[in-house]
Enzyme design. Structure first.
Site, PDB file in Angstrom:
ATOM      1  N   ASP A 121      23.970  56.189  -3.239  1.00  0.00           N
ATOM      2  CA  ASP A 121      23.796  57.158  -4.314  1.00  0.00           C
ATOM      3  C   ASP A 121      22.323  57.444  -4.573  1.00  0.00           C
ATOM      4  O   ASP A 121      21.465  56.561  -4.446  1.00  0.00           O
ATOM      5  CB  ASP A 121      24.458  56.646  -5.595  1.00  0.00           C
ATOM      6  CG  ASP A 121      25.975  56.539  -5.434  1.00  0.00           C
ATOM      7  OD1 ASP A 121      26.516  57.132  -4.493  1.00  0.00           O
ATOM      8  OD2 ASP A 121      26.596  55.847  -6.254  1.00  0.00           O
ATOM      9  N   TYR A 154      34.287  60.107  -9.349  1.00  0.00           N
ATOM     10  CA  TYR A 154      33.660  58.813  -9.616  1.00  0.00           C
ATOM     11  C   TYR A 154      33.317  58.675 -11.095  1.00  0.00           C
ATOM     12  O   TYR A 154      32.630  59.529 -11.666  1.00  0.00           O
ATOM     13  CB  TYR A 154      32.394  58.690  -8.772  1.00  0.00           C
ATOM     14  CG  TYR A 154      31.724  57.341  -8.855  1.00  0.00           C
ATOM     15  CD1 TYR A 154      32.345  56.204  -8.360  1.00  0.00           C
ATOM     16  CD2 TYR A 154      30.458  57.203  -9.415  1.00  0.00           C
ATOM     17  CE1 TYR A 154      31.729  54.962  -8.420  1.00  0.00           C
ATOM     18  CE2 TYR A 154      29.836  55.964  -9.485  1.00  0.00           C
ATOM     19  CZ  TYR A 154      30.482  54.854  -8.980  1.00  0.00           C
ATOM     20  OH  TYR A 154      29.869  53.634  -9.051  1.00  0.00           O
ATOM     21  N   GLU A 156      27.388  54.116  -0.369  1.00  0.00           N
ATOM     22  CA  GLU A 156      27.588  53.099  -1.413  1.00  0.00           C
ATOM     23  C   GLU A 156      29.052  52.777  -1.651  1.00  0.00           C
ATOM     24  O   GLU A 156      29.395  51.671  -2.034  1.00  0.00           O
ATOM     25  CB  GLU A 156      26.939  53.584  -2.715  1.00  0.00           C
ATOM     26  CG  GLU A 156      26.890  52.561  -3.813  1.00  0.00           C
ATOM     27  CD  GLU A 156      26.020  53.009  -4.981  1.00  0.00           C
ATOM     28  OE1 GLU A 156      26.395  52.719  -6.127  1.00  0.00           O
ATOM     29  OE2 GLU A 156      24.976  53.653  -4.752  1.00  0.00           O
TER      30      GLU A 156
END
Length: 864
Positions: free
Chosen positions: A105, A327, A9
């Site tokens: 993800d 992230y 992703e």
């Protein structure tokens, strides 16, 4: 030789996979090894669009072509990331690529991103699914040993597509239907709605409605000052029989609702002897959990005033550009259970040992003692509060990476510091307190005093609280059996306060917890852990509401506009609760979860969505603006043109016998029925606050009816006749408020200001003038009387800085030169500090005298 194409992703995940598997060579846009090709998306690369043959080009904002329910959806590339999409499609179509691995993800959005890319490429190659919760090299390698068949994820994929298509259907049709409705009477009035946006707005409008309807109640508190051998301490009277708030949210054990009762207790206890009993107990406080995006946005807004969007942007830069944070778009506050070695490596980096040149040594020096102590004490141990796979979906908590910080901007450094300190604190022991509760009984009446002493700072040491210094409530000691004397009994009056407006911090909390109060247990369970929106979308939802002029950002407060109230009136009148309550999201989540488990089909779900969309459009088609049901009434004042009955409708106050009407919303402000009554009776009303000009700036004005019964703004300036001569103002029927501080003549209320009688007319000889509203704070006539007679008003609490948009409190004072200025209350515990004074520069209104008002606020900030 055949190869498998791995699609992740994000680029950072592709780099992690390449390192974990090894053997890859980096090309410009992808990695390649003997066995794999590895490439990444950049989040969503495609979005839904209505197929060309079903999209309406002309008249799409009318009811004629609604609802738009295409039998299928088209995908269109997102312009800014289209080059990356082209790379992936080219790799998918390579002849040596025989199968695909979905390494996006592990969640619904990751499944959607991959499926849309494959659908757009029109490829029909076998798919395997990599499902990871941890990105350690070993976890990645283990994941590739247990790849799932792509068909196992069909339920998750269907749920992802259904959610996307449903949002499109409700958003497009709802927005076009409400826009068509509001544009029936002329013009184009864009009225956006959405599954998440509109319930979020409903939360804010409901809170504002409660604030407007709030009626303050007076209450009293009785505090005793008790003398003992070691000094003095204070205690507050409380009702020992108090059981709880019941139906009164303002009820407290220490509040007295009867002044006479308070005075009786004051007389009863004053000067009397009291007996003291104490109870002390140890208490511990664990550190807060690691950050997810919502908690990070919430705290950054509270501490630094960063908007949710700004915090997300900073966190994204720290992740993508500086690579110092993990992230950020995550809803998890835990780490994977195999992450302990990575945590220890990160702590070693924070000590500064082995870090190369060029990093920010001063920043690491702040963290080194704490990181070193955690490692030395071996505090990184298995702990389900920190390491818990069950509390992770597709991403884990936000923590620092192995990359040392360098060249961070001030805002970036503030956010990085928040994350690092939270990361360090979570491994520290709990803070330990000794909490003492002292009850002083005087004539049988109890007074409570509480003290809290920090015994062991634990994790608080990371934040600079390393001892008892500064702790509040360190009580003066009372010897056993010692009797004390009630030296003074202070009865203070207070008023209940309305709920606070939402800030971005409190709104994020409300969005995160939306649905917890649902009666339906299954819907409540479906909303658990989700709320309205996702951590990645909530900031943009708030920004969209501001951009669509439903909300105003006033300092740290979010204030709904008249347009927001109008939308809620419309949706409630049309009977479309699905668009205003979080139950719609709860019901969708429940059904989508069933679809993921194979208990509901995609076609059944979309059939229900199409039916709901049809119902929304049909309801909007069924009414006109003057027939929308609502809490509307009739005015007691007759029409000024024909003496007919005037009724309130959705958009207007409309005469039932002629064409006379008054719009409810003017300059972004909605008139109340009582204000219209006054306007019709006196032919003027105000001054009123809350208007907004085209630049969005607030202003105050009087509204008056002209000879043609058309409302006009009057800013309270000197009136002139048709020949341009200044008219003489007749004050004979007005009550003087006091003597002019400049010339001694009388001061009257006139328009939007308090003026000297000699400042009006062609022969004016004085320039005294002070606004009836200053920086959005109304100055009532009795306060002006106090100012003129005693030199200052009471403390006024609702001034709003023209520059920062924040509220502040001040007295208005009369200077020696006769000008009116600010005086700010002394701040405890600094009794020696001088009060500062600032001129209001004769501010008459926020609109007419904006520059002097701003200057006053600036000077105020430099002197306090």
């Amino acid at each position: 030789m055949s190869k498998k194409l791995i699609i992740t992703e994000k680029p950072s995940v592709a780099a992690d996979v390449a390192r974990a598997l090894g053997g890859f060579v980096r090309n410009d846009d992808y990695y390649e090894s003997d066995e794999y090709i590895l490439a990444s998306a950049i989040g969503h690369l495609l979005e839904l669009a209505c197929p060309e043959e079903y999209e309406v080009k002309r008249g799409k904002w009318s009811f004629a072509h609604l609802p738009v329910i295409p039998p299928h959806f088209a995908l269109q590339p997102i312009a800014k990331t289209e080059p990356r999409l082209k790379v992936l499609v080219r790799l998918i179509k390579r002849k040596d690529v025989t199968s695909l691995i979905n390494a996006c993800d592990a969640g619904r959005e990751g499944e959607l991103i991959f499926n849309y890319i494959v659908q757009h490429s029109a490829a029909a190659k076998p798919v395997e699914r990599l499902w990871l919760q941890s990105m350690t090299p070993q976890a990645v390698r283990d994941g590739f040993l247990r790849l799932r068949n792509g068909t196992e994820m069909s339920g998750l994929g269907d749920a992802a597509v259904c959610r996307s298509e449903s949002d499109w259907l409700v958003g497009i049709n709802g927005t076009r239907a409400m826009t068509a409705f509001n544009s029936k009477t002329g013009g184009f009035h864009l009225t956006t709605v959405g599954r998440v946006q509109t319930p979020t707005l409903a939360l804010i409008v409901d809170r504002e409605d409660r604030i407007r309807k709030f009626k303050p109640r007076a209450y009293w508190e009785l505090e005793g000052v008790f003398g003992c051998a070691a000094g003095e301490y204070r205690g507050k009277w409380f009702d020992e029989k108090f059981k709880g708030k019941d139906d009164d949210e303002h009820a407290r054990a220490d509040r007295l609702w009867d002044q006479a009762c308070g005075q009786m207790l004051q007389q009863k206890c004053s000067g009397k002897i009291g007996e003291v009993s104490e109870e002390s107990k140890a208490s511990t406080q664990l550190s807060p959990l690691l950050y997810d995006l919502t908690s990070l946005q919430r705290e950054a807004n509270g501490r630094f005033g960063f908007s949710a969007k700004a915090t997300l942007g900073l966190a994204q830069a720290l992740y993508e550009k500086h690579k110092v944070l993990t992230y950020p778009r995550t809803d998890a506050r835990a780490l994977p259970e195999d992450y302990r070695p990575t945590v220890c490596s990160t702590l070693a980096m924070l000590t500064g040992e082995g870090v190369g040149k060029g990093h920010d040594e001063a920043t690491l020096a702040r963290y080194a003692p704490f990181a070193g102590r955690i490692l030395a004490a071996n505090w990184v141990v298995p702990n389900k509060r920190i390491f818990n796979n069950a509390k992770i979906s597709d991403h884990f908590a936000i923590i620092p990476t192995l990359q040392a910080p360098k060249h961070l901007s001030e805002p970036e450094l503030k956010l990085y510091d928040m994350v690092v300190k939270r990361f360090l604190a979570v491994f520290y022991p709990a803070a330990e307190y000794l909490i003492t509760t002292r009850i002083t009984r005087v004539e049988g009446e109890p007074f409570k005093t509480e003290g809290k002493v920090l015994v062991n700072p634990g994790w608080l040491a990371v934040y600079g609280r390393d001892g008892q210094e500064g702790e509040e409530g360190n009580l003066v000691a009372v010897a056993p059996q010692e009797r004390v004397r009630a030296e003074e009994m202070v009865l203070s009056s207070h008023q209940t306060r309305p709920p606070a407006r939402y800030s971005e911090a409190s709104l994020l909390t409300a969005m995160e917890g939306a649905g917890k109060a649902m009666d339906d247990e299954e819907l409540r369970a479906a909303m658990a852990g989700r709320g309205l929106g996702t951590p990645a979308t909530r900031a943009q939802i708030i920004e969209n509401l501001i951009a669509e002029q439903y909300l105003l950002r006033e300092g740290r407060e979010l204030q709904p506009t008249a347009k927001a109230f109008s939308l809620m009136t419309l949706l409630n009148g049309l009977g479309i609760p699905e668009l205003t309550a979080p139950e719609l999201t709860g019901e969708w989540e429940w059904k989508l979860a069933r679809m993921e488990r194979g208990e509901m089909s995609r076609s059944d779900f979309m059939r229900e969505i199409a039916a709901m969309t049809q119902r929304i459009v049909d309801r909007a088609k069924s009414y006109d603006s003057d027939s929308i049901p609502g809490d509307f009434g009739e005015l007691s004042t007759p029409c000024p043109k024909c003496a007919g009955l005037i009724k309130e409708t959705y958009k207007k106050f409309q005469c039932q016998s002629c064409d006379f009407s008054l719009w409810k919303i003017v300059a972004s402000r909605q008139f109340e029925a009582a204000e219209i009554e006054e306007l019709l009776t006196r032919r003027k009303v105000g001054p009123l606050s809350g208007f907004r000009n085209k630049m969005g700036r607030p202003f105050n004005a009087i509204v008056q009816l002209n000879a043609e019964n058309v409302p006009e703004f009057d800013f309270g300036q000197s009136a002139t006749g048709d020949d341009g001569a200044v008219e003489v103002v007749d004050f004979s029927q007005s009550e003087a408020l006091g003597a002019c501080p400049k010339c001694g003549a009388r001061v009257f209320a006139h328009g939007m200001a308090y003026v000297c009688e000699k400042s009006q007319g062609p022969t004016k000889s004085c320039d005294f003038r002070s606004g009836t509203i200053i920086l959005q704070q109304a100055v009532e006539p009795e306060q002006m009387q106090k100012l003129l007679s005693t030199g200052r008003t009471d403390l006024l609490r609702n001034f709003v800085s023209a520059r920062t948009r924040r509220k502040f409190s001040a007295y208005l004072v009369r200077g020696s030169d006769g000008k009116v200025g600010f005086e700010f209350e002394k701040r405890e515990p600094k009794p020696a500090a001088k009060q500062s004074r600032t001129s209001t520069n004769d501010v008459a209104s926020d609109e007419v005298a904006a520059l002097p008002a701003k200057a006053a606020v600036r000077r105020r900030k430099t002197t306090t």
